[in-house]
Design an enzyme around this catalytic site. Sequence first.
Site, PDB file in Angstrom:
ATOM      1  N   GLU A 107       0.830  -1.199   0.000  1.00 13.24           N
ATOM      2  CA  GLU A 107       0.000   0.000   0.000  1.00 13.24           C
ATOM      3  C   GLU A 107       0.870   1.257   0.000  1.00 13.24           C
ATOM      4  O   GLU A 107       0.508   2.263  -0.627  1.00 13.24           O
ATOM      5  CB  GLU A 107      -0.938  -0.015   1.199  1.00 13.24           C
ATOM      6  CG  GLU A 107      -2.092  -0.990   1.021  1.00 13.24           C
ATOM      7  CD  GLU A 107      -3.021  -1.036   2.205  1.00 13.24           C
ATOM      8  OE1 GLU A 107      -4.246  -1.036   1.994  1.00 13.24           O
ATOM      9  OE2 GLU A 107      -2.522  -1.080   3.347  1.00 13.24           O
ATOM     10  N   GLU A 114      -4.502  -9.464   3.747  1.00 10.78           N
ATOM     11  CA  GLU A 114      -5.426  -9.073   4.816  1.00 10.78           C
ATOM     12  C   GLU A 114      -6.666  -9.958   4.872  1.00 10.78           C
ATOM     13  O   GLU A 114      -7.142 -10.312   5.960  1.00 10.78           O
ATOM     14  CB  GLU A 114      -5.840  -7.601   4.648  1.00 10.78           C
ATOM     15  CG  GLU A 114      -4.746  -6.596   4.974  1.00 10.78           C
ATOM     16  CD  GLU A 114      -3.897  -6.223   3.772  1.00 10.78           C
ATOM     17  OE1 GLU A 114      -3.201  -5.199   3.833  1.00 10.78           O
ATOM     18  OE2 GLU A 114      -3.936  -6.965   2.759  1.00 10.78           O
TER      19      GLU A 114
END
Length: 256
Positions: free
Chosen positions: A111, A131
């Site tokens: 990210e 995730e």
Amino acid sequence: MDGEVHLVKGADGVAELVIDRPAKHNAVTPAMAAAIAAHARAVDADGDVRCLLLRGAGDRAFCSGTDLNALAAYPDLWAFRNRVEYSTAIRDMKKPIVVAMKGWALGGGFEMALAADIRVAGRSLKAGFPEVTRGWVGGGGASQMLPRLIGYGQAMRLLLTGENVGAEEAHALGMVEMVAEDAEHEDVARGIARRIASFSPVATQSVKASVRMALQAPLPAGLAYENEMNVLCFAAGDHMEGIRAFAEKRDAAFKR
């Protein structure tokens, strides 16, 4: 849990932000997240820095994301909600950012790369968003930035399965802009950063602002914004050095 984040300024207008916790694949603790955010603000405020190079220490990882033990240590959900989001700190920077990655680049680590502007991967890159396999969605921008970069379907494949991809597939998908040998990828990224730093910072930051606007504005508004950025560059006056350099058949030397 210990780890550090170093900011090293060069004489060439490039600063290097180094995530330094190699024993834990450069996983980010809350203290490291705060340091990343503080360094990001400092770089944006420093007139001597024109471009940022972001990289990880060691040979095994760029960054494996947020330290999971640190996630479990938040005292309550309000504290977690108000955490320092390090990817957001990178994404909010005005100055151009080049990322050099090899080895693991997972979750919040990638990210951060999505939050930057140009991504250079070593061939050992293993990138992914795990995730969903842990029971949550990432909070650092992957669900928003990844489909803008590689399209809805491929983004859904990676985000819903938690699969990792290597450097060549990441390049083919458009997740990274360049692939180089591990021993060379930092030098390749550094060369790009130095080239960007040699230009007018008014121009490079205007380019970044204009392209970022394209990700969120309707076309007529984006075109109008681009024209205003163009006028801003001319108002700043750096364009005169570019014109003189063209006429004199030399490289421009922007002093700002």
